[in-house]
Design a protein around this motif. Structure first.
Motif, PDB file in Angstrom:
ATOM      1  N   SER C 145     126.977   7.650 -33.882  1.00 57.38           N
ATOM      2  CA  SER C 145     127.049   6.203 -33.723  1.00 57.38           C
ATOM      3  C   SER C 145     128.186   5.654 -34.560  1.00 57.38           C
ATOM      4  CB  SER C 145     125.712   5.607 -34.159  1.00 57.38           C
ATOM      5  OG  SER C 145     125.931   4.498 -34.996  1.00 57.38           O
ATOM      6  N   GLY C 146     129.062   4.878 -33.948  1.00 51.26           N
ATOM      7  CA  GLY C 146     130.179   4.305 -34.689  1.00 51.26           C
ATOM      8  C   GLY C 146     131.425   5.175 -34.626  1.00 51.26           C
ATOM      9  N   ALA C 147     131.280   6.407 -34.083  1.00 45.61           N
ATOM     10  CA  ALA C 147     132.470   7.268 -33.949  1.00 45.61           C
ATOM     11  C   ALA C 147     132.417   7.895 -32.569  1.00 45.61           C
ATOM     12  CB  ALA C 147     132.455   8.348 -35.022  1.00 45.61           C
ATOM     13  N   THR C 148     132.210   7.014 -31.587  1.00 41.40           N
ATOM     14  CA  THR C 148     131.912   7.525 -30.244  1.00 41.40           C
ATOM     15  C   THR C 148     133.020   8.381 -29.666  1.00 41.40           C
ATOM     16  OG1 THR C 148     130.819   5.402 -29.937  1.00 41.40           O
ATOM     17  CG2 THR C 148     131.054   6.799 -28.012  1.00 41.40           C
ATOM     18  N   VAL C 149     134.258   7.884 -29.737  1.00 44.26           N
ATOM     19  CA  VAL C 149     135.341   8.598 -29.062  1.00 44.26           C
ATOM     20  C   VAL C 149     135.524   9.990 -29.663  1.00 44.26           C
ATOM     21  CG1 VAL C 149     137.756   8.506 -28.431  1.00 44.26           C
ATOM     22  CG2 VAL C 149     136.454   6.404 -28.596  1.00 44.26           C
ATOM     23  N   SER C 150     135.608  10.050 -30.994  1.00 44.51           N
ATOM     24  CA  SER C 150     135.831  11.348 -31.628  1.00 44.51           C
ATOM     25  C   SER C 150     134.680  12.297 -31.360  1.00 44.51           C
ATOM     26  CB  SER C 150     135.988  11.162 -33.141  1.00 44.51           C
ATOM     27  OG  SER C 150     136.981  10.221 -33.421  1.00 44.51           O
ATOM     28  N   SER C 151     133.446  11.812 -31.545  1.00 49.28           N
ATOM     29  CA  SER C 151     132.323  12.739 -31.407  1.00 49.28           C
ATOM     30  C   SER C 151     132.101  13.130 -29.951  1.00 49.28           C
ATOM     31  CB  SER C 151     131.053  12.141 -32.013  1.00 49.28           C
ATOM     32  OG  SER C 151     130.815  10.866 -31.498  1.00 49.28           O
ATOM     33  N   THR C 152     132.381  12.215 -29.015  1.00 50.00           N
ATOM     34  CA  THR C 152     132.248  12.587 -27.602  1.00 50.00           C
ATOM     35  C   THR C 152     133.180  13.736 -27.270  1.00 50.00           C
ATOM     36  OG1 THR C 152     131.832  10.274 -27.082  1.00 50.00           O
ATOM     37  CG2 THR C 152     132.356  11.716 -25.248  1.00 50.00           C
ATOM     38  N   ALA C 153     134.420  13.666 -27.778  1.00 48.75           N
ATOM     39  CA  ALA C 153     135.373  14.735 -27.500  1.00 48.75           C
ATOM     40  C   ALA C 153     134.885  16.046 -28.079  1.00 48.75           C
ATOM     41  CB  ALA C 153     136.733  14.355 -28.092  1.00 48.75           C
ATOM     42  N   VAL C 154     134.366  16.001 -29.303  1.00 49.41           N
ATOM     43  CA  VAL C 154     133.907  17.237 -29.945  1.00 49.41           C
ATOM     44  C   VAL C 154     132.736  17.828 -29.168  1.00 49.41           C
ATOM     45  CG1 VAL C 154     132.800  18.154 -32.004  1.00 49.41           C
ATOM     46  CG2 VAL C 154     134.730  16.619 -32.234  1.00 49.41           C
ATOM     47  N   VAL C 155     131.803  16.969 -28.742  1.00 46.44           N
ATOM     48  CA  VAL C 155     130.641  17.479 -27.994  1.00 46.44           C
ATOM     49  C   VAL C 155     131.109  18.129 -26.691  1.00 46.44           C
ATOM     50  CG1 VAL C 155     128.502  16.858 -26.835  1.00 46.44           C
ATOM     51  CG2 VAL C 155     129.060  15.852 -29.022  1.00 46.44           C
ATOM     52  N   LYS C 156     132.112  17.525 -26.059  1.00 44.30           N
ATOM     53  CA  LYS C 156     132.659  18.135 -24.835  1.00 44.30           C
ATOM     54  C   LYS C 156     133.198  19.520 -25.137  1.00 44.30           C
ATOM     55  CE  LYS C 156     134.126  14.711 -21.489  1.00 44.30           C
ATOM     56  NZ  LYS C 156     135.122  13.715 -21.180  1.00 44.30           N
ATOM     57  N   GLY C 157     133.902  19.640 -26.275  1.00 38.88           N
ATOM     58  CA  GLY C 157     134.438  20.942 -26.654  1.00 38.88           C
ATOM     59  C   GLY C 157     133.328  21.941 -26.916  1.00 38.88           C
ATOM     60  N   ILE C 158     132.262  21.469 -27.599  1.00 37.87           N
ATOM     61  CA  ILE C 158     131.130  22.360 -27.872  1.00 37.87           C
ATOM     62  C   ILE C 158     130.519  22.834 -26.560  1.00 37.87           C
ATOM     63  CG2 ILE C 158     128.825  22.474 -28.870  1.00 37.87           C
ATOM     64  CD1 ILE C 158     129.739  20.563 -31.016  1.00 37.87           C
ATOM     65  N   ASN C 159     130.399  21.924 -25.618  1.00 35.24           N
ATOM     66  CA  ASN C 159     129.832  22.298 -24.311  1.00 35.24           C
ATOM     67  C   ASN C 159     130.698  23.330 -23.606  1.00 35.24           C
ATOM     68  OD1 ASN C 159     127.709  20.577 -24.700  1.00 35.24           O
ATOM     69  ND2 ASN C 159     128.561  18.900 -23.509  1.00 35.24           N
ATOM     70  N   ALA C 160     132.030  23.167 -23.754  1.00 31.38           N
ATOM     71  CA  ALA C 160     132.919  24.144 -23.126  1.00 31.38           C
ATOM     72  C   ALA C 160     132.718  25.509 -23.749  1.00 31.38           C
ATOM     73  CB  ALA C 160     134.371  23.689 -23.289  1.00 31.38           C
ATOM     74  N   ALA C 161     132.558  25.540 -25.081  1.00 32.93           N
ATOM     75  CA  ALA C 161     132.338  26.811 -25.767  1.00 32.93           C
ATOM     76  C   ALA C 161     131.018  27.432 -25.315  1.00 32.93           C
ATOM     77  CB  ALA C 161     132.344  26.588 -27.283  1.00 32.93           C
ATOM     78  N   LYS C 162     130.004  26.560 -25.181  1.00 32.56           N
ATOM     79  CA  LYS C 162     128.699  27.066 -24.729  1.00 32.56           C
ATOM     80  C   LYS C 162     128.810  27.713 -23.363  1.00 32.56           C
ATOM     81  CE  LYS C 162     125.592  23.565 -26.697  1.00 32.56           C
ATOM     82  NZ  LYS C 162     124.641  22.548 -26.229  1.00 32.56           N
ATOM     83  N   ALA C 163     129.547  27.056 -22.471  1.00 30.98           N
ATOM     84  CA  ALA C 163     129.691  27.583 -21.115  1.00 30.98           C
ATOM     85  C   ALA C 163     130.385  28.934 -21.150  1.00 30.98           C
ATOM     86  CB  ALA C 163     130.476  26.590 -20.256  1.00 30.98           C
ATOM     87  N   LEU C 164     131.406  29.034 -21.960  1.00 27.00           N
ATOM     88  CA  LEU C 164     132.134  30.299 -22.069  1.00 27.00           C
ATOM     89  C   LEU C 164     131.234  31.374 -22.649  1.00 27.00           C
ATOM     90  CD1 LEU C 164     134.800  31.615 -21.587  1.00 27.00           C
ATOM     91  CD2 LEU C 164     135.554  30.886 -23.849  1.00 27.00           C
ATOM     92  N   PHE C 165     130.417  30.980 -23.631  1.00 23.70           N
ATOM     93  CA  PHE C 165     129.455  31.913 -24.201  1.00 23.70           C
ATOM     94  C   PHE C 165     128.542  32.449 -23.122  1.00 23.70           C
ATOM     95  CE2 PHE C 165     126.586  33.701 -27.233  1.00 23.70           C
ATOM     96  CZ  PHE C 165     125.317  33.457 -26.766  1.00 23.70           C
ATOM     97  N   GLY C 166     128.085  31.534 -22.267  1.00 26.24           N
ATOM     98  CA  GLY C 166     127.204  31.942 -21.178  1.00 26.24           C
ATOM     99  C   GLY C 166     127.845  33.008 -20.328  1.00 26.24           C
ATOM    100  N   ALA C 167     129.132  32.788 -20.024  1.00 27.06           N
ATOM    101  CA  ALA C 167     129.829  33.747 -19.168  1.00 27.06           C
ATOM    102  C   ALA C 167     130.036  35.075 -19.885  1.00 27.06           C
ATOM    103  CB  ALA C 167     131.172  33.154 -18.742  1.00 27.06           C
ATOM    104  N   GLN C 168     130.340  35.019 -21.180  1.00 26.20           N
ATOM    105  CA  GLN C 168     130.700  36.249 -21.888  1.00 26.20           C
ATOM    106  C   GLN C 168     129.493  37.010 -22.388  1.00 26.20           C
ATOM    107  OE1 GLN C 168     133.355  34.647 -24.853  1.00 26.20           O
ATOM    108  NE2 GLN C 168     135.139  35.124 -23.603  1.00 26.20           N
TER     109      GLN C 168
END
Lengths: 363, 216, 397
Positions: C145-168
């Motif tokens: 809360s209060g840092a929406t843009v930065s944290s949204t981007a980071v969460v997107k990155g975390i999700n991308a890593a999770k997806a890659l983890f799933g594949a690997q």
């Protein structure tokens, strides 16, 4: 025979600079008084005391800085103060801050505002930027985290609506405005309605909340010829028109323009900061262009830039442009009237086009 | 002026940053911490001295028409070599200074001294001028970063660039809540620079004023 | 002429000499720089899995392009190096995260960021780290809360890593919901009770259905033709939603995309006009159900709660926009008494908005009205819940 050689025109105003500044100070204190009373009634006496203490800190720091300056330059302090009016800057700066700002932040910013914003330029009458605006910009750049805990921790309605792309979702209901990015006031269960915004019964920056009080004080000052009526009227009118244009493109209600006027520092800036005769152009047409420029920039910064408040930066930017505007609108005002109106028209068109482009970009 | 005066002039009277207003962009951008200031200052001093010496050595055979391209080739090669050496042996400093090492090529001090001094004087004189100017630049960077680091972080830290060990850390933690974070950004840089430039202007004019007073 | 040759030759000689010196220095330093890069990477990898054997993996399977490097720590887990652009568009946020072999996020460290000090820079603080580390592979991560843009981007990155983890790692990973409003997948059998779809009249195969879109707006009316359990055509006859926002959802193109839809079909909502799209779906569902002979009375739907405790009374559902997304409130009324309140709001900030979700239902039942104090510090979520409850009470009267 006695020949008097003075630069013409030999025109005497009934108001001296001292008197003008005194009435301006009184007007500011009225706005501050409303704020103190509101905080006392809505949140308790400790908040009102804090507001008074903040004002005291700012005044002491501001006047103190100028006193030190006088001592360093071996000037007479009393004479200097009477023609330099540091307390006006201090009061305006305090009124632009929220109640939970720390004393240290306000004090340091006042010192830096007076020193870098006014004294190094040559003192009163020589400054390029409005010193209070400089101080507020310093606070915004350095002290955003320096707030007292346990006070009102919610965002101002301005910050809330900024998080919602400056749009009201439901016509005639502002409840969704605050219900998106941060809470409005923790003491109010429901978010401020338009009426509350106009009356100023919510927690925002100390002096900027009440559109009604500011307009009344502004009207009084304009009648007394303390401030030039053209600037606030042009600013608020232009902002209202441009905001309505923007709002219509997004299906907002017709009162959308009023929200823009009531939120943030628009009214306060218009009445007390843009009218500063030192930093705005001298000619009437120049001032109109100045005010219109401020309004255009305010709207653009609010809806396009990721900043919570556009008025502050628009004032600073237009202060920068004042010398250029003055040069442009210079000359015998009666002879150049046609040209001046043309320039006003061009600025108006530019403003509308800019607003439409911003709206299209945001869609 | 003689060698000694010339050398000292680089510190106050002809201080490249506060007196001649040369090399400002890197000075303002780098001076956020003492480490960066020391590192950058030493880099510039090294390159300045080396380029001065080389240019002074070839000054007699360099044709006048192409002297500027030649100076730039010399300076650019020196900078690239220093950059590679830094990346290999001082990786932390290299990471901190980043793009500003490459920008030393266009640092006005270097080309300015090459043109104004090294192309007209002997190798030893040029070397001393380079060292003097470079140290003056370092000195001014140190001043700015001393103020900025203190106001922005309430502490001073000096680390060894070779192995990243902290040599000195003075932290005034009781002043932490009073940090003014603006000084770690460019706004603070400009304000600090302005104050120091004013101070140096006063110092520069003092002897002149004194002379005026005595002449009266 | 001679002069020009002389100049050219001189310049060429100077250039050649410089090139020679530089290539010598390069030979000297290049191997050292290479070794350092590897050592630096190993150092940061060691922070997450000390003492493990690392091997680098390819990031080809990452569709988002946010994961710049992937490493496998033998026997322990995987490490991903991610760069995302947050608030500062010139310097990306560079972070590394480790996911254990069982899918738990075991480490998160921000290497570089130039976000706004005190606001976006919080993505590097423990405050945010504690909401990431320890989460399972399918747990959602809230933005700050209060840092929406930065944290949204980071969460997107975390999700991308999770997806890659799933594949690997060969683990199945749910498609994580992006923190930004993306069009979720809708089917026509979802629960649309909040849109109060009502079949007004039936004329052969044509059903006239009303349904509401955005809460508080007037209802939209549609004429829907159903044949053999599938939609033949949809027309919007009355538009009561927010002008300028909801219109795209009822445009000819949008409505014609639902031709052939059945109760089990997936349908796309129109981005930016989610509420009105849902109103369309509700209407389509009502028409299809009516055609199939089912009751379409929205009032007896059991709402979003999966709790099986049976309570006496009528159950109503409403949604309101909370902090990070919709908050769905189900109120059970016995006559005019509030008997039970359940709130579902999985996009609300954990520890802040979820407090309101935990505490308010009991308070509302006790007070038997929506006139309850908001939970301090969770005003947005509280207000949303109370609004939804009030709407239900108004409707039920």
């Amino acid at each position: 025979m006695k020949f008097t050689f003075k630069p013409s025109p030999n025109y005497r105003q009934p108001q001296s600079t001292q008197k003008i500044m005194l009435e301006l100070t009184l007007g500011l204190l009225v706005v501050f008084g409303f704020s103190v009373v509101y905080y006392a009634m809505a949140y308790g006496a400790s908040y009102a005391v804090r507001a008074l203490l903040l004002m005291a800190v700012s005044l002491i720091c501001g006047v103190g800085t100028e006193a030190v300056w006088c001592l360093a330059l071996k000037k007479n302090i009393k004479d200097h103060m009477q023609s330099s009016f540091p307390w006006v800057t201090a009061i305006i700066l305090t009124l632009m801050c929220r109640i939970d700002i720390s004393f240290y932040a306000l004090g340091v910013s006042t010192i830096m505002a007076i020193f870098f914003g006014k004294l190094v330029f040559g003192g009163f009458g020589q400054n390029l930027f409005n010193p209070a605006a400089v101080g507020r910009a310093i606070i915004f750049a350095s002290f955003t985290g320096s707030v007292a805990a346990d006070l009102i921790t919610s965002a101002t309605p301005t910050a809330a609506i900024a998080g919602h792309s400056w749009l009201l979702a439901i016509p005639n209901s502002i409840s969704t405005v605050c219900a998106t990015s941060s809470s409005c006031s923790s003491a109010l269960v429901a978010a401020p309605t338009l009426l509350e915004l106009i009356l100023g019964t919510y927690a925002g920056a100390m002096g900027e909340t009440s559109l009604l009080v500011i307009v009344l004080v502004g009207a009084y000052l304009a009648i007394r010829e303390v401030i030039d009526w053209r600037v606030p009227v042009t600013y608020m009118g232009t902002l209202f028109v441009l905001a309505t244009v923007y709002g219509l493109m997004f299906g907002q209600p017709l009162t959308y323009g009023l929200y823009h006027l009531a939120l943030g520092g628009a009214a306060f800036g218009a009445v007390f900061m843009m009218t500063d005769p030192v930093t705005n152009p001298t000619s009437a047409a120049g001032r109109i262009v100045f005010a219109m420029g401020c309004a255009i920039l305010t709207l653009m910064i609010r809806v396009k830039a990721n900043l919570p408040e556009g008025v502050l930066y628009s004032i600073l930017l237009m202060n920068m442009m004042s010398p250029a505007i003055e040069k442009l609108m210079d000359g015998n005002q009666i002879k150049t009237e046609k040209r001046n109106w043309k320039i006003v028209g061009i600025v108006a068109v530019v403003g509308v086009v800019a607003t439409v482009l911003c709206a299209l970009a945001n869609m | 002026m003689n060698r000694k005066e010339n050398f000292i002039a680089g510190f106050v009277k002809e201080n490249p940053v506060f007196g001649l207003y040369l090399g400002l962009c890197s000075a303002l951008a780098i001076s956020t911490t003492l480490d960066n200031a020391i590192g950058m200052g030493l880099c510039v001093t090294l390159i300045l001295t080396a380029s001065n010496m080389i240019i002074s050595a070839i000054r007699k055979i360099t044709p006048d028409e192409i002297r500027i391209p030649v100076y730039i080739v010399v300076i650019a090669s020196l900078v690239s070599a220093v950059e590679m050496l830094m990346a290999a042996f001082m990786p932390q400093l290299y990471a901190n200074l980043g793009v500003f090492i490459s920008l030393i090529v266009v640092n006005c001090i270097i080309l300015g001294r090459a043109e104004a001094f090294a192309s007209k004087n002997g190798i030893l004189d040029s070397a001393l001028d380079g060292i003097g100017m470079g140290l003056g630049y370092t000195f001014s960077l140190l001043l700015i970063s001393f103020v900025r680091e203190f106001l922005a972080t309430a502490s001073w830290t000096i680390t060894n660039p070779f192995n990243n060990q902290v040599i000195l850390h003075v932290g005034l933690s009781f002043l932490e809540p009073f940090k003014i974070s603006m000084f770690s950004t460019s706004t603070g840089a400009f304000l600090t620079f302005a104050c120091f430039a004013a101070l140096f202007a006063v110092l520069k004019n003092k002897p002149a004023k004194k002379e005026k007073k005595e002449a009266k | 002429m001679k002069k020009i040759i002389h100049l050219t030759v001189f310049l060429a000689v100077v250039g050649a000499l410089s090139a020679g010196v530089l290539s010598y220095v390069n030979d000297l330093t290049a191997p050292i720089i290479e070794a350092q890069k590897l050592a630096a990477v190993k150092e940061s990898l060691e922070v997450l899995y000390p003492g493990a054997n690392f091997s680098e993996l390819s990031t080809e399977a990452d569709e988002t392009g946010l994961v710049s490097a992937a490493y496998k720590a033998e026997g322990k887990g995987y490490i991903y190096s991610v760069q995302v652009v947050g608030y500062n568009s010139s310097t990306p946020i560079d972070f590394m995260m480790s996911i254990d072999n069982d899918g738990t996020i075991s480490g998160y460290v921000v290497l570089t960021q130039q976000e706004t000090n005190g606001i976006g820079s919080r993505v590097a603080d423990d405050e945010f780290k504690n909401t990431v580390v320890g989460k399972g592979i399918n747990d959602s991560i809230s933005t700050l809360s209060g840092a929406t843009v930065s944290s949204t981007a980071v969460v997107k990155g975390i999700n991308a890593a999770k997806a890659l983890f799933g594949a690997q790692a060969g683990v199945s990973v749910d498609t994580p919901s992006d923190p930004v409003v993306t069009t979720p997948v809708y089917t026509l059998s979802d629960d649309y009770s909040g849109n109060s779809a009502t079949v007004v009249s039936v004329d052969g195969n044509t059903y006239t259905v009303t349904s509401t879109g955005f809460p508080g707006n007037s209802a939209n009316e549609y004429a829907i033709v159903v044949e053999n359990g599938a939609i033949v055509s949809v027309t919007n006859t009355v538009f009561g939603d927010t002008a300028g926002i909801g219109n795209p959802a009822v445009s000819e193109d949008a409505l014609s995309s639902y031709v052939g839809a059945t109760l089990t079909s997936e349908v796309d909502a129109v981005s930016g006009s989610t509420f009105t799209s849902k109103s369309v779906f509700a209407a389509l569902q009502a028409a299809l159900k009516n055609a199939a002979g089912e009751s379409t009375d929205a009032d007896t739907d059991t709402g979003a709660s999966t709790d099986n405790t049976t309570v006496e009374g009528d159950s109503y559902t409403a949604t309101a926009f909370g902090f990070g997304g919709d908050v769905t409130v189900t109120v059970v009324l016995n006559g005019s008494d509030i008997v039970d309140v359940k709130v579902v709001g999985d996009k609300e900030t954990s520890g802040i908005g979820t407090n309101a979700i935990d505490k308010l239902p009991a308070a509302i039942v006790a007070a038997d009205s929506a006139d309850v104090d908001v939970v301090s510090g969770a005003t947005i979520t509280s207000t949303a819940i109370l609004e939804a409850v009030q709407e239900i009470l108004d409707q039920a009267q």
